[in-house]
Design an enzyme around this catalytic site. Structure first.
Site, mmCIF file in Angstrom:
data_model
loop_
_atom_site.group_PDB
_atom_site.id
_atom_site.type_symbol
_atom_site.label_atom_id
_atom_site.label_comp_id
_atom_site.label_asym_id
_atom_site.label_seq_id
_atom_site.Cartn_x
_atom_site.Cartn_y
_atom_site.Cartn_z
ATOM 1 N N SER A 223 -4.195 -8.502 7.749
ATOM 2 C CA SER A 223 -3.859 -7.286 7.774
ATOM 3 C C SER A 223 -3.005 -7.052 9.169
ATOM 4 O O SER A 223 -3.481 -7.429 10.247
ATOM 5 C CB SER A 223 -4.937 -6.059 7.691
ATOM 6 O OG SER A 223 -4.356 -5.082 8.429
ATOM 7 N N ASP B 280 0.928 -1.353 -0.101
ATOM 8 C CA ASP B 280 0.072 0.002 0.033
ATOM 9 C C ASP B 280 0.704 1.123 -0.017
ATOM 10 O O ASP B 280 0.730 2.131 -0.904
ATOM 11 C CB ASP B 280 -0.925 0.117 1.285
ATOM 12 C CG ASP B 280 -2.087 -0.898 1.187
ATOM 13 O OD1 ASP B 280 -2.370 -1.224 0.024
ATOM 14 O OD2 ASP B 280 -2.939 -1.059 2.037
HETATM 15 N N1 ARG Z 1 -7.887 -2.713 16.133
HETATM 16 C C1 ARG Z 1 -6.647 -2.264 16.526
HETATM 17 C C2 ARG Z 1 -6.790 -0.728 16.662
HETATM 18 O O1 ARG Z 1 -7.698 -0.187 15.978
HETATM 19 C C3 ARG Z 1 -5.607 -2.459 15.502
HETATM 20 C C4 ARG Z 1 -5.295 -1.801 14.417
HETATM 21 C C5 ARG Z 1 -4.170 -2.391 13.542
HETATM 22 N N2 ARG Z 1 -3.852 -1.767 12.436
HETATM 23 C C6 ARG Z 1 -3.577 -2.171 11.350
HETATM 24 N N3 ARG Z 1 -3.314 -1.334 10.439
HETATM 25 N N4 ARG Z 1 -3.781 -3.319 10.913
HETATM 26 O O2 ARG Z 1 -5.972 -0.270 17.530
#
Ligand code: ARG
Length: 406
Positions: free
Chosen positions: A175, A16
């Site tokens: 992810s 990305d």
């Molecule tokens: N849900 C978590 C948060 O918002 C994890 C975020 C993970 N970020 C990512 N780009 N995969 O803090």
């Protein structure tokens, strides 16, 4: 005058942000990338080369591990910060730092914009943008991935057409966001909460089922609420966390599987592995029970919930979060001592603790010889302590069960 056509992009080395580099360049921007080393498992030199190959005019790689731990992780640990009581905020904590460092690089380079690779659905976009606007409102914040509406396939084609290397990891079904405080795993098969996370979702922890059949102990020394040594050996923050990640991870400690309420309005299934974080929070909480006053503990607990929410919601630089930091720091003055933790089959359990500032007084607590508690004083205490309840029930006798009237 800031150069509004110069942008500092938070660059991970993934597909990305590589495509974003080229895309921004094609929109007429000079792109300077900033890769934050917060302890994730990534080849930083390769990331740098990839940024340059993707069209960056300059690629910064910054070792932020010490600062991340000192300014973000330790304050969160002192506040036992866990969103919804479960998520130790590993991802959320890195965003205000990334925003800060991007603003610093922008200043150095006279760039008028910063950019990130977040989508329009996550909270990382909120955190980075709220923090950036707080730190330097003159900076434009660009979000190419949110704007361009590429499908995954179109993105791959774009990358191939522009000679951007697509690494094998792009094929990962999840992810991932990672740093020294833990690893967040989302998407793919995990989106259905009925599905157990497959083994390949984890890299820092073993399945507790397959963990060693023997227990292992670690002694963690805290000074003013901060861990400073393991088994008596002094260590800096990142090394201490790294060591615990390995030791606890080997025993399957730190796996979290939850449905989380996102700031952006929907529920999301999230999987985390945070071996050191879960161990340290358990140990720190235990030491606080030994060293903090009852009412301080109770009020702190309420503020901890608030602290976690503020961190989660991108309010790291807010006055309330800073005020809670001051409260927490006052409480941590006497959170000194050693906590003994046992790792076994997915659990980190506190098995002992001691503190030079302990307010646990054995001569008050003991039922054996040497008891210093004033037993006679209990009589008057109970009379007065129970007075309001006694008065109430005497006045409202009609509500009492008939059988006990005398
Ligand atoms: N849900 C978590 C948060 O918002 C994890 C975020 C993970 N970020 C990512 N780009 N995969 O803090």
């Amino acid at each position: 005058m800031l150069d509004k056509k110069k942008v500092v992009l938070a660059y991970s080395g993934g597909l990305d942000t590589s495509v974003a580099t080229m895309w921004l360049k094609e929109q007429g921007y000079e792109v300077i990338t900033m890769t934050a080393d917060v302890g994730q498992q990534v080849d930083l030199e390769a990331a740098k080369q990839k940024a340059l190959k993707s069209g960056a005019s300059k690629a910064y790689v910054m070792d932020l591990k010490q600062e991340f731990v000192k300014e973000f992780v330790w304050p969160a640990l002192k506040a036992n910060a866990m969103y919804q009581g479960t998520y130790p905020l590993n991802s959320a904590l890195s965003r205000p730092l990334i925003a800060k460092v991007m603003a610093m690089v922008a200043k150095k380079e006279n760039a008028g914009a910063v950019a990130h690779g977040c989508t329009g659905k996550g909270q990382d976009q909120v955190r980075i943008e709220v923090c950036t606007n707080a730190l330097n409102p003159e900076l434009d914040v660009l979000a190419p991935v949110r704007d361009w509406h590429f499908s995954r396939e179109a993105e791959m084609e774009y990358a191939q057409a522009h000679d951007i290397p697509v690494m094998a990891t792009t094929a990962s079904p999840y992810s991932i966001d990672e740093n020294i405080w833990g690893r967040s795993i989302e998407c793919g098969i995990l989106e259905d909460p009925w599905n157990e996370p497959p083994a390949d979702a984890y890299t820092l922890t073993v399945d507790p089922w397959n963990a060693p059949d023997h227990q292992e102990f670690v002694e963690i020394t805290f000074e003013k609420g901060i861990p400073v040594a393991l088994n008596g050996e002094a260590m800096d923050g990142p090394s201490l966390i790294q060591t615990l990640n390995e030791q606890a991870g080997k025993h399957g400690v730190g796996r979290i599987d939850m449905v989380e309420d996102r700031l952006v309005g929907f529920k999301s299934r999230e999987v985390y592995e945070c071996p050191a974080a879960m161990t340290l929070i358990a140990a720190h909480k235990a030491l606080e029970t030994l060293t903090l006053d009852k009412k301080v503990l109770a009020s702190k607990k309420e503020l901890e919930v608030k602290y976690a929410e503020l961190t989660y919601e991108g309010y790291w630089y807010s006055p309330l979060k800073e005020a809670i930091d001051s409260f927490v720091d006052t409480t941590q003055e006497y959170v000194n001592g050693v906590v003994k933790v046992r790792f076994y089959k997915g659990q980190a359990v506190v098995r002992g603790m001691k503190s030079p500032n302990s307010i646990y007084q054995q001569n008050l607590a003991t039922y054996s010889e040497g008891d210093a508690f004033d037993h006679a004083a209990a009589v008057g205490f109970i009379k007065i302590w129970g007075l309001p309840v006694k008065t109430w029930k005497q006045v409202h006798k009609d509500k009492m069960p008939v059988e006990i009237f005398c």
